[in-house]
Write an enzyme that holds these catalytic residues in place. Structure first.
Site, mmCIF file in Angstrom:
data_model
loop_
_atom_site.group_PDB
_atom_site.id
_atom_site.type_symbol
_atom_site.label_atom_id
_atom_site.label_comp_id
_atom_site.label_asym_id
_atom_site.label_seq_id
_atom_site.Cartn_x
_atom_site.Cartn_y
_atom_site.Cartn_z
ATOM 1 N N PHE B 122 0.852 -1.188 0.000
ATOM 2 C CA PHE B 122 0.000 0.000 0.000
ATOM 3 C C PHE B 122 0.890 1.241 0.000
ATOM 4 C CE2 PHE B 122 -2.602 3.035 2.683
ATOM 5 C CZ PHE B 122 -3.543 3.309 1.702
ATOM 6 N N GLU B 363 1.410 2.834 10.485
ATOM 7 C CA GLU B 363 -0.056 2.765 10.377
ATOM 8 C C GLU B 363 -0.724 3.826 11.261
ATOM 9 O OE1 GLU B 363 -0.405 -0.798 7.992
ATOM 10 O OE2 GLU B 363 -2.043 -0.630 9.379
ATOM 11 N N GLY B 364 -0.114 5.000 11.288
ATOM 12 C CA GLY B 364 -0.612 6.080 12.126
ATOM 13 C C GLY B 364 0.105 6.068 13.457
#
Lengths: 261, 386
Positions: B122, B363-364
């Site tokens: 991604f 992922e944050g």
């Protein structure tokens, strides 16, 4: 190719502990596993199936709980499984076991090849594979590392202390398989799910048509006179290279090193 | 703790544990030291049918949900999160296709991922778009039947190793976040190359690279959803994947604690195993309790998502935040129990300590997770006042 693999369920030797009071093996509560050498036979069977198509059938003689070992075989890819179990089989030595298994194998199907591990880790006799072959009256090749199909039968590599031998055999045959042959594949999720719901055919003494006096304790002529470790051969070294010239060079080097030449 | 796993889920755990014990643990130090991508291990995971856990059966998967997936991730993470992130990044890469793809796109891309014959990744993050994901500068300009992509994505997990990428790019810069769109980009597409592999503190078995787009021609058919949906795709994807990171946290913490307890029983000082000292016992008590609490939150979140609850941003953020903070705390305490030995490469906790840090960042960041949680809580309170 129609492949049979005979396996044995054994106590997991990694998990066996010693009772400190009695200095005996604690067998209760020890998990059972597929005999490690039989895993090599299963894997060879699966590889033959991958290569030539066909079916892998696993057969075991043992107590009812040996069913789990058969399910573990299905989880890695075996197609069918037979559990040969009966109180009448209790106390069987390798002779009676070989006789019983040979009848079960013959009833389970017409197999191109019957595979065994080289020996079981609990008894260590290495007799059941050749024994079954004897009762089935088919040729047996022990300590097989590789096997391939030929027009008439099989061509195999057989491990010896000095190296290996290549054998060809026509028609139906039995092989006992060595550890060096392979490592058994991991189960898959689909395999495990299939194993859980698979039907295991269970046969007793009457189902396979045994002669009662040849099974169990009655049919077991073995008497253990003495248990000992055979002398270990030491100081053996093999020099093996792709190029024989290199081997000669190494050999001369070693002889010179020891001032022998 | 009884988690009421189904028989299939128990099988997933059993199988993943076997892979972890037999394949990951013996290899993890070498993969870490030599920065080797775990191709062989991933192949075995695929052969065990674990790649397609969350992919519907119609596309060759197992047809499970987040719960099935995180159980596998948790187990692999007990061994090595460099390996488990290489596995889990596939889900992050392909979930946008699963959730937003057309039937044709699903048919084309999902089966290969489910079978594990192809890897996915991604691409959202850029040099100037990290926590501020709206700041994406990569552009996609429609010209005839193609979108022309230009820009550079940074720190992409599985970058270079993956075959299928979902990439966020701006189709209309003037609209800000609403001008972003999501695309499927295949490795080998003209104008799509990779930067060098990053040299990292931890998760060194995983591959992290730049994705470079220079007039990269992506077929129009590879647009995911509609133009302008890119930011939604990205946010939904992250909400959905955060439990995977939480599972990495729980797994890593479990592995670190198990190693520390075992060591404390063997290490003798002052004539006693150090597990007899209360200072260490309290550490063990805190580790065990907090890991179990993190696991409860993780499993409850995964089940919430699988139950079809629509908005789970807050739950997802909470489990990621808590489990990864616990992982860092546990890795730190476990290393402390090992003392000087723990600081040495010879023991696995040194690697776990280095690896754990990324969990609070990717992922944050955990700061962003707190923002999500707080805003959601405040929003709920405001709603009640109405």
């Amino acid at each position: 190719m129609n492949i049979a693999v005979c396996i044995k369920q054994v106590p997991d030797s990694d998990k066996v502990t010693i009772d400190r009071e009695t200095n005996r093996l604690n067998r209760t509560g020890v998990p059972s596993v597929i005999n490690p050498f039989d895993e090599n036979a299963i894997e060879l069977g699966l590889q033959l199936k991958d290569k030539y198509g066909g079916k892998v059938t696993v057969i075991t003689m043992g107590p009812p709980q040996a069913e789990q070992a058969l399910r573990d075989c299905i989880a890695v890819g075996a197609d069918d499984a037979y559990l040969i179990t009966d109180r009448k089989f209790a106390g069987a030595d390798t002779w009676a076991t070989s006789y019983t298994l040979s009848l079960a194998v013959q009833k389970a199907g017409n197999f191109d090849v019957v595979l065994f591990g080289k020996q079981a880790i609990d008894g260590d006799t290495a007799q059941v594979g050749p024994g079954v072959a004897y009762f089935m009256d088919i040729p047996v090749i022990t300590y097989v590392k590789e096997a391939e199909k030929t027009d008439k039968g099989f061509k195999v590599k057989r491990v010896t202390e000095e190296g290996y031998q290549v054998w060809e055999v026509d028609g139906q045959a039995a092989f006992t398989v060595v550890k060096e042959a392979n490592t058994m594949r991991l189960p898959s999720l689909k395999g495990k799910m299939r194993a859980k719901s698979a039907t295991i055919t269970t046969w007793g003494a009457d189902d396979i048509g045994v002669e009662e006096e040849k099974i169990g304790l009655k049919g077991s002529p073995t008497i253990v006179r003495k248990v000992f470790s055979p002398p270990i051969k030491t100081n053996r070294e093999t020099i093996q290279n792709e190029d024989p010239k290199q081997s000669v060079k190494e050999l001369l080097g070693k002889l010179k090193e020891r001032k022998l030449i | 703790m009884e988690y009421f796993l189904t028989d299939e889920q128990k099988m997933i755990v059993e199988l993943s544990r076997k892979i972890t014990d037999e394949l990951i643990i013996p290899e993890r130090a070498r993969l870490d030291q030599e920065e080797i991508f775990p191709t062989e291990i991933l192949k075995k995971i695929a052969e065990a049918d674990l790649y397609g856990l969350y992919i519907p059966e119609a596309y060759g998967g197992f047809g499970g949900g987040v719960m099935d997936f995180i159980l596998a991730v948790e187990e692999f993470s007990r061994g090595c999160i460099g390996v488990s992130v290489s596995f889990a990044a596939n889900a992050l890469g392909i979930y946008p296709v699963l959730a937003f793809g057309t039937e044709e796109q699903k048919q084309k891309y999902l089966p290969a991922i489910a079978a594990g014959t192809k890897q996915a990744a991604f691409g959202l993050t850029e040099a100037n778009a990290g926590s501020d994901a709206g700041g994406v500068q990569t552009t996609a300009e429609l010209k005839g039947d193609y979108y022309i992509l230009n820009g550079t994505k940074q720190w992409i997990t599985n970058g270079g190793e993956a075959d299928t990428y979902t990439v966020i790019a701006m189709t209309d810069k003037a609209k800000g976040a609403r001008g972003a769109s999501a695309f499927i980009v295949e490795k080998g597409t003209e104008g799509f190359t990779f930067g060098k592999k990053e040299d990292k503190l931890g998760i060194r078995a995983s591959a992290t690279r730049e994705l470079v787009f220079q007039d990269c021609k992506v077929p129009k058919a590879n647009l995911l959803g509609k133009e302008g949906m890119g930011f939604i795709v990205a946010m939904k994807n992250l909400d959905h994947s955060r439990p995977g990171i939480a599972a990495q946290g729980v797994g890593l913490a479990q592995g670190a604690m198990e190693a520390a307890i075992k060591y404390s029983r063997e290490r003798v000082q002052f004539g006693k195993p150090i597990s007899a000292f209360q200072a260490n016992q309290h550490k063990i008590a805190n580790m065990a309790t907090e890991i179990e609490a993190a696991r409860c939150l993780l499993y409850a979140t995964a089940r919430t998502i699988d139950a079809g609850i629509k908005d789970f941003s807050m739950e997802s953020a909470m489990c990621k935040l808590y489990a990864t903070d616990v992982a860092n705390k546990v890795a730190n305490e476990a290393l402390q129990i090992f003392g000087g030995y723990g600081y040495m490469r010879e023991y696995p906790v040194e690697k776990m300590f280095r690896d754990a840090k990324i969990l609070q960042i990717y992922e944050g960041t955990n700061e962003i997770q707190r923002n999500v949680i707080a805003l959601d809580a405040i929003k709920k309170s405001a709603k009640q006042d109405k």
